[in-house]
Structure formats: structure tokens, C-alpha cells
Design an enzyme around this catalytic site. Sequence first.
Site, PDB file in Angstrom:
ATOM      1  N   GLY A   1       0.843  -1.196   0.000  1.00 43.07           N
ATOM      2  CA  GLY A   1       0.000   0.000   0.000  1.00 43.07           C
ATOM      3  C   GLY A   1       0.871   1.235   0.000  1.00 43.07           C
ATOM      4  O   GLY A   1       2.018   1.211  -0.449  1.00 43.07           O
TER       5      GLY A   1
ATOM      6  N   GLU B   1       5.606  -3.361   0.916  1.00 46.19           N
ATOM      7  CA  GLU B   1       5.699  -3.004  -0.515  1.00 46.19           C
ATOM      8  C   GLU B   1       4.956  -1.691  -0.672  1.00 46.19           C
ATOM      9  O   GLU B   1       3.735  -1.659  -0.549  1.00 46.19           O
ATOM     10  CB  GLU B   1       5.055  -4.090  -1.380  1.00 46.19           C
ATOM     11  CG  GLU B   1       5.699  -5.454  -1.268  1.00 46.19           C
ATOM     12  CD  GLU B   1       7.122  -5.480  -1.776  1.00 46.19           C
ATOM     13  OE1 GLU B   1       7.472  -4.618  -2.615  1.00 46.19           O
ATOM     14  OE2 GLU B   1       7.898  -6.331  -1.322  1.00 46.19           O
TER      15      GLU B   1
ATOM     16  N   CYS C   1       1.782   0.487  -9.172  1.00 48.63           N
ATOM     17  CA  CYS C   1       2.945   1.027  -8.452  1.00 48.63           C
ATOM     18  C   CYS C   1       4.181   1.032  -9.347  1.00 48.63           C
ATOM     19  O   CYS C   1       5.136   1.752  -9.089  1.00 48.63           O
ATOM     20  CB  CYS C   1       3.199   0.196  -7.206  1.00 48.63           C
ATOM     21  SG  CYS C   1       3.383  -1.551  -7.569  1.00 48.63           S
TER      22      CYS C   1
HETATM   23  P1  NAD Z   1      -3.297   2.422   1.455  1.00 45.58           P
HETATM   24  O1  NAD Z   1      -1.995   2.458   2.161  1.00 45.58           O
HETATM   25  O2  NAD Z   1      -4.250   3.515   1.683  1.00 45.58           O
HETATM   26  O3  NAD Z   1      -4.103   1.092   1.818  1.00 45.58           O
HETATM   27  C1  NAD Z   1      -3.549  -0.191   1.620  1.00 45.58           C
HETATM   28  C2  NAD Z   1      -4.204  -1.160   2.588  1.00 45.58           C
HETATM   29  O4  NAD Z   1      -3.835  -0.797   3.918  1.00 45.58           O
HETATM   30  C3  NAD Z   1      -5.733  -1.136   2.557  1.00 45.58           C
HETATM   31  O5  NAD Z   1      -6.208  -2.448   2.743  1.00 45.58           O
HETATM   32  C4  NAD Z   1      -6.078  -0.270   3.743  1.00 45.58           C
HETATM   33  O6  NAD Z   1      -7.340  -0.519   4.275  1.00 45.58           O
HETATM   34  C5  NAD Z   1      -4.985  -0.659   4.734  1.00 45.58           C
HETATM   35  N1  NAD Z   1      -4.700   0.335   5.766  1.00 45.58           N
HETATM   36  C6  NAD Z   1      -4.859   1.673   5.711  1.00 45.58           C
HETATM   37  N2  NAD Z   1      -4.486   2.234   6.885  1.00 45.58           N
HETATM   38  C7  NAD Z   1      -4.069   1.231   7.682  1.00 45.58           C
HETATM   39  C8  NAD Z   1      -3.556   1.171   9.012  1.00 45.58           C
HETATM   40  N3  NAD Z   1      -3.410   2.262   9.754  1.00 45.58           N
HETATM   41  N4  NAD Z   1      -3.213  -0.033   9.522  1.00 45.58           N
HETATM   42  C9  NAD Z   1      -3.345  -1.154   8.778  1.00 45.58           C
HETATM   43  N5  NAD Z   1      -3.847  -1.164   7.518  1.00 45.58           N
HETATM   44  C10 NAD Z   1      -4.198   0.011   6.976  1.00 45.58           C
HETATM   45  O7  NAD Z   1      -2.931   2.250  -0.077  1.00 45.58           O
HETATM   46  P2  NAD Z   1      -3.937   2.244  -1.296  1.00 45.58           P
HETATM   47  O8  NAD Z   1      -4.384   3.652  -1.521  1.00 45.58           O
HETATM   48  O9  NAD Z   1      -4.931   1.165  -1.119  1.00 45.58           O
HETATM   49  O10 NAD Z   1      -2.960   1.786  -2.491  1.00 45.58           O
HETATM   50  C11 NAD Z   1      -2.193   2.658  -3.231  1.00 45.58           C
HETATM   51  C12 NAD Z   1      -0.758   2.623  -2.778  1.00 45.58           C
HETATM   52  O11 NAD Z   1      -0.246   1.303  -2.830  1.00 45.58           O
HETATM   53  C13 NAD Z   1       0.149   3.421  -3.704  1.00 45.58           C
HETATM   54  O12 NAD Z   1       1.027   4.180  -2.923  1.00 45.58           O
HETATM   55  C14 NAD Z   1       0.913   2.355  -4.474  1.00 45.58           C
HETATM   56  O13 NAD Z   1       2.173   2.740  -4.950  1.00 45.58           O
HETATM   57  C15 NAD Z   1       1.027   1.289  -3.447  1.00 45.58           C
HETATM   58  N6  NAD Z   1       1.287   0.002  -4.086  1.00 45.58           N
HETATM   59  C16 NAD Z   1       2.520  -0.562  -3.952  1.00 45.58           C
HETATM   60  C17 NAD Z   1       2.802  -1.772  -4.569  1.00 45.58           C
HETATM   61  C18 NAD Z   1       4.151  -2.435  -4.445  1.00 45.58           C
HETATM   62  O14 NAD Z   1       4.248  -3.599  -4.794  1.00 45.58           O
HETATM   63  N7  NAD Z   1       5.177  -1.755  -3.983  1.00 45.58           N
HETATM   64  C19 NAD Z   1       1.808  -2.401  -5.313  1.00 45.58           C
HETATM   65  C20 NAD Z   1       0.567  -1.794  -5.427  1.00 45.58           C
HETATM   66  C21 NAD Z   1       0.306  -0.591  -4.803  1.00 45.58           C
END
Ligand code: NAD
Length: 480
Positions: free
Chosen positions: A226, A248, A282
Amino acid sequence: MFQIQNYINGKLVDPVGHTCIDNYNPAIGEVYSRTPDSDERDIEAAVEAATGAFPDWSTKPAQERARYLLRISDLIEDNLDRLAQAESADNGKPVSLARSVDIPRAASNFRFFATAIQHFASEAHAMEDTAINYTLRHPIGVVGCISPWNLPLYLFTWKIAPALAAGNCVVGKPSEITPMTAYLLSELCIEAGLPDGVLNIVHGLGQKTGSAISTHPGIPVISFTGGTRTGATIAATAAPLFKKLSLELGGKNPNIVFADCRYEEMLQTSLLSSFSNQGEICLCGSRIFIERSLYETFRNDFVEQSKQLTVGDPLSDTNRLGAVVSKPHMDKILSYIELAREEGGTILCGGRQVQVEGRCRDGWFVAPTVIEGLSHTCRTNQEEIFGPVVTLIPFDTEEEVVAYANSTPYGLAASLWTENLTRAHRMAGRLQSGIIWINCWMLRDLRTPFGGMKQSGVGREGGFEALRFFTEPKNVCIKM
Ligand code: NAD
């Protein structure tokens, strides 16, 4: 309205608190289902179920665990169309993309790790005549898998499959923005006869359900994909509890084009690396650096072809871009385009919301946007936008472009286009990215280490790296 349920201890159940979150279809801008708004009580039940299932699951022969995973993989393939439709409705991506990339890859994730675990071995270190060391790798226990919305089933299964293959039980939480295919996966796991409690899927908000996973003392391992800020919050919570963490995170990837590249192939692939999945991958290359002698030609061709990419109803096979995932995300993308203007950038194409006719008139669509005239240090070129927005920057020397490419806090992926082999190897060594693609993009071998450096993450997924992460090594030293 369709009600998504949690999957706990082999059953589909409502959240203990009986409250729900709206789930939107971003292409039509309407709520079309409801997702459990789970809290720590639901996570508690899932941890209890997973803990109870662990002794039996972790001691099954790897081949037997693999058989369950292969069955799930087959069921995903059997349900390809249904899952692709669901992924598209939840996320806004073209259904053709979900059908050709997301769902087949989810099936491959299970198949790959079902077979990988049967080839997994641990090391031995002989100390001549003194002693021999060998390493045991045990499954750890209950693993927390938290995933984002951009490649929902693809990334969720990329964690679950190796965790289960290695003998762990899982408490998984998909993004609350795209919960549907994770729900359908739980139905398929029931159909596959996966033993109760081995995989539990709990839906809900990050700060509630997600944080109940990162704070739970019964979950010693967390695999998270995320945003970087969320990763930092999870790391801060998990560190004092000494949890094992794989993170990641975000990216701001460079796509570097030298004048000696194979031009047409580079151009077509750069359109994909810029705008596939509405730029919400990403690994998308959002900063394109072009050697000055090629700059004008590239800019003209790239802008011309970007304008021809059709944006619209994700159900139509002719549209190359669907909707972005949500209204807040669309507003974020548009605010970055505004920022680019304020920073002195010129919008060469796009730069606005797209109004689609008919069924999708209230949906959230953004035109492919190409911007030039910005320095590599400005916010537009330093911060992750995660939408169909790229910038073009000319460069003169290799030295200069390496400095530009490495100038962000991120280090996930880089693409490099050149026919000069020596330069390619030299730059691959100098670019600060966990993944370097030379003359390609998104060419994936699931055996390779996957992940980023700097603020793009900690640890690597993929292949035996993932199986090592999901096991606890123990060295045994025997004196001769
Ligand atoms: P996000 O961080 O908002 O959410 C990701 C997940 O984390 C969701 O399931 C969310 O509910 C959960 N989450 C949010 N706050 C949390 C907390 N305090 N504790 C535990 N879990 C929590 O990210 P997003 O908006 O869903 O995704 C987009 C981001 O993901 C972008 O920054 C993208 O680059 C990244 N991403 C990275 C990869 C990689 O492989 N490096 C792949 C895909 C996406």
C-alpha cells in the site's frame, strides 16, 4: 443491495457489529454493494480460527497443501469472466485488462507457490571436520496480509498463496475500496474444501480492521502492500511488538529513453507503462527522461498517441482506460495536475476529468495527461500521483539522468531504453530501484525478488524470497 461477508473459520459471516461501508462502482459513481465494517472483535475471531487451524495445516506435507492451492487456482480460472467483471466493477479498470492480466495472474500466484513449495530447500554449512550446520525453516503461525485497491485480487493472492504454501494460516484484509473479488475468493476457497480457519478474510477500514491486525499480539508476521505513509504507521505499530514485516510501498518510477533505443517498441511500451490501469500501478513509469536529441520527436509522437487512447466505459473492449478508483482519488489526481500548472508545467494533453456519455455519465474518469517544462526536483516530480499523469524531461548525459532518476525518496522500479549493452549494465548497477527493466516493462518472472528500496519498501516478495519471509529459520549445529 448485495452484502459482502467476512470469511472466518470456513464460514461466510456478518461482522459482529453489524455495520457496513458503501462500496462504489467508480465507472458509474454509485454504491452497488455493502462491505463489512469489521472491528477488533472480527479480527479476534479470525485469529482464533487461524490459530486453531495452524497445528494441522502446518504439519501437512507440502504436496497436500499444494493440492488445495492448485484447486483454488483451477477455480479462479473456471470463474475468469465472473471475477474479471467483479474486478472491473469494483476498481473501474477495463474488464479486458482484468480478464487478461489481473485474474489470470491471481490463478498463477496460487499455482506458482503450490509448486514452488515443493522445490523449496534450506541450506547446510559444513565446518570441515568440526561440525555441520543445517537450517530448518518452519512455518511461523498466523500471518496478516493487507493489500491495496489497484490490483485487488492479483496482489491479495500474491501474499496469501506463499503464506499458505509455507504452512502458515492467514488473516487477510483486502482494501475496503475494492473488496468484491476477495469475497468471491472466499466462496471459491469453500468450494475447494480448504480446511476451516486456514484462510480468513476480514473486510473493513484500514484504521480499524487493518490496525487491529497490526496491533494483534497473535499475528507475528505482517505482509503489507500500500502507500508509504500507511507502511510507516504499520511499521511504527509493529516494531515494538517485534513483528516480522514485509512492506511493498509507493513509487515514482523513472522511464529513461536513450536516442539509440528501438524506437517504436519503446514508444508503444512507454504508453503502457504510463497509462495501463489508468496509471494506477505502483510500477508505472511516471517520469519519462528522454535524451535531448530525441526529445522533440518523442514528445510529438507520444502526445499524439496519448490523445488517441480512448477513455470510457470499462465494459467496452475498445476503451484503453477505464475509471479511476474513487472520487477522492480523482480529486487527488486533478489536484496534482493543478499543482503541475502552478509549478510552471505545460500540459501537452489531457489535464482534465473526462465526461463520459450514457451509463458512465456520473463516473470518475481522467484523461491521459502529459506534462513538460518541470524541474526534476519539483513536487510534481517527487511525489507519487498514482494516476494517468506523466512528465517529460530532457537530459544530456548518463551522469545527469542517473542523478535525476535517483532524486526521489522512492526506489521501486526503473525502465531503461538503449541498445548500448555496456551502458545498460552500468546504469542497472547505479539506479536506485529494486526492479530494473531494460528494453521492457512489467515483464515478470515470479521467481525473481520483487520490491523496492528507500521509501518504496522493506523486504522482497516473489519466489523463494517470499517462502523465506513466511518461514522462521533455525540453525542446528552438530559437532562431529
Ligand atoms: P493504502 O496504504 O491507503 O491502503 C492499503 C491497505 O492498507 C488497505 O487495505 C487499507 O485498508 C490498509 N490500511 C490503511 N491504513 C491502515 C492502518 N493504519 N493499519 C493497517 N492497515 C491500513 O494504499 P492504497 O491507496 O490502497 O494503495 C495505493 C498505494 O499502494 C500506492 O502508494 C501504491 O504505490 C502502493 N502500491 C505498492 C505496490 C508495491 O508492490 N510496492 C503495489 C501496489 C500498490
